[in-house]
Design an enzyme around this catalytic site. Structure first.
Site, PDB file in Angstrom:
ATOM      1  N   GLY A 147      -2.497  -1.776  -7.076  1.00  0.00           N
ATOM      2  CA  GLY A 147      -1.358  -2.694  -7.145  1.00  0.00           C
ATOM      3  C   GLY A 147      -1.566  -3.788  -8.187  1.00  0.00           C
ATOM      4  O   GLY A 147      -2.677  -4.316  -8.331  1.00  0.00           O
TER       5      GLY A 147
ATOM      6  N   HIS B   3       0.846  -1.213   0.000  1.00  0.00           N
ATOM      7  CA  HIS B   3       0.000   0.000   0.000  1.00  0.00           C
ATOM      8  C   HIS B   3       0.872   1.251   0.000  1.00  0.00           C
ATOM      9  O   HIS B   3       0.584   2.229  -0.682  1.00  0.00           O
ATOM     10  CB  HIS B   3      -0.873   0.062   1.265  1.00  0.00           C
ATOM     11  CG  HIS B   3      -1.861  -1.054   1.404  1.00  0.00           C
ATOM     12  ND1 HIS B   3      -1.748  -2.031   2.356  1.00  0.00           N
ATOM     13  CD2 HIS B   3      -2.995  -1.322   0.703  1.00  0.00           C
ATOM     14  CE1 HIS B   3      -2.772  -2.856   2.254  1.00  0.00           C
ATOM     15  NE2 HIS B   3      -3.536  -2.461   1.260  1.00  0.00           N
TER      16      HIS B   3
ATOM     17  N   GLN C 168      -8.531  -7.192 -10.624  1.00  0.00           N
ATOM     18  CA  GLN C 168      -9.187  -5.979 -10.097  1.00  0.00           C
ATOM     19  C   GLN C 168      -8.793  -4.765 -10.951  1.00  0.00           C
ATOM     20  O   GLN C 168      -9.635  -3.921 -11.284  1.00  0.00           O
ATOM     21  CB  GLN C 168      -8.781  -5.778  -8.642  1.00  0.00           C
ATOM     22  CG  GLN C 168      -9.192  -4.447  -8.062  1.00  0.00           C
ATOM     23  CD  GLN C 168      -9.024  -4.376  -6.554  1.00  0.00           C
ATOM     24  OE1 GLN C 168      -9.839  -4.899  -5.815  1.00  0.00           O
ATOM     25  NE2 GLN C 168      -7.958  -3.731  -6.091  1.00  0.00           N
TER      26      GLN C 168
END
Ligand code: PAF
Length: 276
Positions: A143, A34, A149
């Protein structure tokens, strides 16, 4: 750094920002993966907004919503260190007061993770669209670890003519190759060692491909054999697919996305690599 809990609070602040806004949506329990997104946003945009929201609609019944790790205090310390400007930490009620509008990205969501986690991408696309509407970023950072996704979000942004750029940041790994994930915290010592098999299987695929192997079935077979040798590991799927459509390949034509989901004990992990 301002920590805001309401949609109206973020909107008020956003109205005052005239320079570029970079946005990193997260579900918290932050790790270096993150923070790589936040660093990139910090380097590329003037105002950095991070959201922390464990989105219930992307968890299927029986999935790990309740046990999903949370530590807001620690997350805020990390974000302060990375010079984040605004952190949005809405409650479930704030994000889903009464609610009946969903975003379904068809096709690519019916494969891989979508097959194994029905409704997952509907929840992801919907919450990300809501967050984009609230934060109004010029760029949003995701990411590569969650490759499907990324594809789904890019497709949604393009189909709905959303006015922002999606920036994809490479997967951050531990020194033994394990991809960073909030779920790694659930692994016991023994499971943590076993979990390196995902990266080993991906490395094997890359090695075979570089050595001239073009038969996707052969590579899937060798990856399966490697993982089958680890008693704590059980395979969800191993895929070698077209990077845009996620159609499985027989003969590899690059770039191909090699991706896999493996359960280590009770923890389900995913990872991927691109064969170029
Ligand atoms: O990748 C995640 O952490 C989540 O799926 C996201 C994008 C924050 C949406 O809840």
């Amino acid at each position: 750094m301002q920590v805001i809990e309401t949609v109206s609070g973020v909107r008020n602040l956003r109205g005052q920002i005239k320079n570029s806004v970079g946005f990193v949506p997260t579900m918290g329990y932050l790790h270096d993966g993150h923070l790589a997104l936040v660093k990139r946003a910090r380097a590329e945009t003037d105002t950095v907004v991070v959201s922390i929201f464990v989105n219930p609609t992307q968890f299927d019944v029986g999935e790990d919503l309740v046990s999903y790790p949370r530590d807001l205090e620690r997350d805020l310390e990390f974000l302060e260190r990375e010079k984040t400007d605004i952190v949005f930490v809405p409650s479930n009620k704030e994000m889903y007061p009464s609610f009946s509008t969903w975003i379904d990205v068809e096709g690519i969501t019916e494969k891989l993770e979508g097959l194994h986690r029905p409704g997952h991408f509907r929840g992801v696309a919907t919450v990300v669209a809501k967050l984009f509407n609230i934060v109004q970023p010029g760029r949003a950072y995701f990411g590569q670890k969650d490759a499907q996704q990324v594809l789904v979000i890019k497709r949604m942004v393009s189909d709905l003519k959303m006015n922002l750029e999606i920036v994809v940041v490479p997967t951050v790994r531990e020194s033994d190759g394990l991809a960073m994930s909030s779920r790694n915290v659930h692994l016991s010592h023994e499971e943590r060692r076993a979990a390196t098999v995902l990266f080993k299987a991906l490395s094997l695929a890359e090695e075979l491909w570089r050595g001239g192997e073009e038969d996707a079935d052969e590579i899937r077979f060798q990856m399966t054999s490697l993982i089958a040798g680890i008693s704590l590991a059980s395979i969800g799927y191993i895929s070698i697919a077209n990077i845009g459509t996620l159609e499985e390949m027989k003969i590899i034509t690059p770039p191909a996305l090699v991706s896999l989901a493996v359960r280590i004990g009770k923890t389900r992990l995913i990872d991927n690599a691109i064969l170029k």
